[in-house]
Write a protein that holds these residues in place. Structure first.
Motif, PDB file in Angstrom:
ATOM      1  N   UNK A   1       0.854  -1.172   0.000  1.00  0.00           N
ATOM      2  CA  UNK A   1       0.000   0.000   0.000  1.00  0.00           C
ATOM      3  C   UNK A   1       0.900   1.235   0.000  1.00  0.00           C
ATOM      4  N   UNK A   2       0.687   2.057  -0.985  1.00  0.00           N
ATOM      5  CA  UNK A   2       1.466   3.290  -1.083  1.00  0.00           C
ATOM      6  C   UNK A   2       0.599   4.452  -0.612  1.00  0.00           C
ATOM      7  N   UNK A   3       0.972   5.012   0.537  1.00  0.00           N
ATOM      8  CA  UNK A   3       0.243   6.155   1.081  1.00  0.00           C
ATOM      9  C   UNK A   3       0.745   7.410   0.374  1.00  0.00           C
ATOM     10  N   UNK A   4      -0.202   8.208  -0.129  1.00  0.00           N
ATOM     11  CA  UNK A   4       0.206   9.453  -0.778  1.00  0.00           C
ATOM     12  C   UNK A   4      -0.356  10.653  -0.018  1.00  0.00           C
ATOM     13  N   UNK A   5      -0.070  11.817  -0.494  1.00  0.00           N
ATOM     14  CA  UNK A   5      -0.458  13.035   0.225  1.00  0.00           C
ATOM     15  C   UNK A   5      -1.978  13.186   0.346  1.00  0.00           C
ATOM     16  N   UNK A   6      -2.719  12.730  -0.655  1.00  0.00           N
ATOM     17  CA  UNK A   6      -4.179  12.839  -0.583  1.00  0.00           C
ATOM     18  C   UNK A   6      -4.731  11.982   0.559  1.00  0.00           C
ATOM     19  N   UNK A   7      -4.159  10.785   0.756  1.00  0.00           N
ATOM     20  CA  UNK A   7      -4.548   9.936   1.883  1.00  0.00           C
ATOM     21  C   UNK A   7      -4.343  10.680   3.205  1.00  0.00           C
ATOM     22  N   UNK A   8      -3.181  11.265   3.344  1.00  0.00           N
ATOM     23  CA  UNK A   8      -2.816  11.951   4.594  1.00  0.00           C
ATOM     24  C   UNK A   8      -3.697  13.176   4.818  1.00  0.00           C
ATOM     25  N   UNK A   9      -3.966  13.938   3.781  1.00  0.00           N
ATOM     26  CA  UNK A   9      -4.815  15.136   3.897  1.00  0.00           C
ATOM     27  C   UNK A   9      -6.224  14.750   4.321  1.00  0.00           C
ATOM     28  N   UNK A  10      -6.814  13.755   3.663  1.00  0.00           N
ATOM     29  CA  UNK A  10      -8.185  13.339   3.988  1.00  0.00           C
ATOM     30  C   UNK A  10      -8.292  12.834   5.423  1.00  0.00           C
ATOM     31  N   UNK A  11      -7.356  12.015   5.847  1.00  0.00           N
ATOM     32  CA  UNK A  11      -7.384  11.486   7.213  1.00  0.00           C
ATOM     33  C   UNK A  11      -7.120  12.606   8.229  1.00  0.00           C
ATOM     34  N   UNK A  12      -6.272  13.542   7.892  1.00  0.00           N
ATOM     35  CA  UNK A  12      -5.994  14.669   8.790  1.00  0.00           C
ATOM     36  C   UNK A  12      -7.228  15.540   8.986  1.00  0.00           C
ATOM     37  N   UNK A  13      -7.935  15.842   7.902  1.00  0.00           N
ATOM     38  CA  UNK A  13      -9.172  16.634   8.008  1.00  0.00           C
ATOM     39  C   UNK A  13     -10.188  15.881   8.859  1.00  0.00           C
ATOM     40  N   UNK A  14     -10.294  14.578   8.645  1.00  0.00           N
ATOM     41  CA  UNK A  14     -11.219  13.759   9.423  1.00  0.00           C
ATOM     42  C   UNK A  14     -10.857  13.834  10.916  1.00  0.00           C
ATOM     43  N   UNK A  15      -9.593  13.719  11.238  1.00  0.00           N
ATOM     44  CA  UNK A  15      -9.151  13.795  12.634  1.00  0.00           C
ATOM     45  C   UNK A  15      -9.484  15.155  13.243  1.00  0.00           C
ATOM     46  N   UNK A  16      -9.255  16.229  12.496  1.00  0.00           N
ATOM     47  CA  UNK A  16      -9.585  17.572  12.992  1.00  0.00           C
ATOM     48  C   UNK A  16     -11.080  17.676  13.283  1.00  0.00           C
ATOM     49  N   UNK A  17     -11.915  17.150  12.391  1.00  0.00           N
ATOM     50  CA  UNK A  17     -13.364  17.193  12.614  1.00  0.00           C
ATOM     51  C   UNK A  17     -13.766  16.352  13.825  1.00  0.00           C
ATOM     52  N   UNK A  18     -13.141  15.201  14.012  1.00  0.00           N
ATOM     53  CA  UNK A  18     -13.403  14.382  15.196  1.00  0.00           C
ATOM     54  C   UNK A  18     -13.057  15.161  16.471  1.00  0.00           C
ATOM     55  N   UNK A  19     -11.924  15.831  16.460  1.00  0.00           N
ATOM     56  CA  UNK A  19     -11.505  16.609  17.632  1.00  0.00           C
ATOM     57  C   UNK A  19     -12.463  17.772  17.875  1.00  0.00           C
ATOM     58  N   UNK A  20     -12.823  18.490  16.807  1.00  0.00           N
ATOM     59  CA  UNK A  20     -13.769  19.600  16.944  1.00  0.00           C
ATOM     60  C   UNK A  20     -15.106  19.133  17.516  1.00  0.00           C
ATOM     61  N   UNK A  21     -15.532  17.941  17.136  1.00  0.00           N
ATOM     62  CA  UNK A  21     -16.808  17.403  17.610  1.00  0.00           C
ATOM     63  C   UNK A  21     -16.834  17.307  19.138  1.00  0.00           C
ATOM     64  N   UNK A  22     -15.687  17.084  19.736  1.00  0.00           N
ATOM     65  CA  UNK A  22     -15.631  16.913  21.193  1.00  0.00           C
ATOM     66  C   UNK A  22     -15.679  18.241  21.956  1.00  0.00           C
ATOM     67  N   UNK A  23     -15.512  19.367  21.265  1.00  0.00           N
ATOM     68  CA  UNK A  23     -15.504  20.661  21.948  1.00  0.00           C
ATOM     69  C   UNK A  23     -16.904  20.982  22.489  1.00  0.00           C
ATOM     70  N   UNK A  24     -16.978  21.494  23.694  1.00  0.00           N
ATOM     71  CA  UNK A  24     -18.278  21.835  24.295  1.00  0.00           C
ATOM     72  C   UNK A  24     -18.751  23.241  23.899  1.00  0.00           C
TER      73      UNK A  24
END
Length: 154
Positions: A1-24
């Motif tokens: 499996x070759x991870x490219x920049x698009x993979x990393x960008x999409x997963x990073x945005x997803x992680x940011x949204x997950x973190x934002x979801x936890x904010x009160x």
């Protein structure tokens, strides 16, 4: 499996949204108590769908949209009904918990996440079609996040 920049960008945005979801954030809606109970049921259902999809994906699981070299195409269990049940479970869970918490902010983050999942799955499905020639037929028969129901009278 070759991870490219698009993979990393999409997963990073997803992680940011997950973190934002936890904010009160106090952008409150005032749902009726019975509707909050619906939200709680959706949270439970989403959690079950998510857990089952993760268990079923098993060794194929990767946070990145590009499939692993050793991946196999699943077309049974939840994957017989929807192509991306992990995302479905997350969407259902997040909508339900947002309703339960009376949180406009959480519901807005869920909408952004749903949009991200839409674009992430478009990219993921291109990768899957390259790896699995039969994916195109599977894609035509099975819904992206929710089952396809043919409601036409035949």
């Amino acid at each position: 499996m070759k991870i490219n920049s698009k993979d990393i960008i999409l997963v990073s945005i997803q992680l940011v949204l997950f973190i934002l979801y936890t904010f009160p954030v106090a952008w409150s809606l005032e749902f009726f108590s019975w509707f909050k109970n619906v939200g709680l049921m959706l949270t439970f259902i989403g959690s079950i769908v998510l857990a089952l999809a993760l268990l079923q994906l098993n060794k194929n699981l990767s946070p990145f949209p590009t499939p692993k070299d050793s991946a196999v195409l699943l077309q049974n269990g939840l994957y017989a009904w929807v192509r991306h049940p992990i995302y479905s479970g997350i969407i259902i869970l997040f909508v339900g918990y947002g309703i339960y918490q009376d949180s406009l902010f959480k519901l807005m983050i869920t909408i952004f996440l749903w949009v991200l999942f839409y674009f992430k799955t478009q990219y993921e499905e291109l990768q899957l079609q390259r790896k699995f020639p039969e994916y195109k037929v599977y894609k035509s028969k099975v819904g992206r996040f929710f089952p396809n129901f043919d409601l036409s009278l035949k």
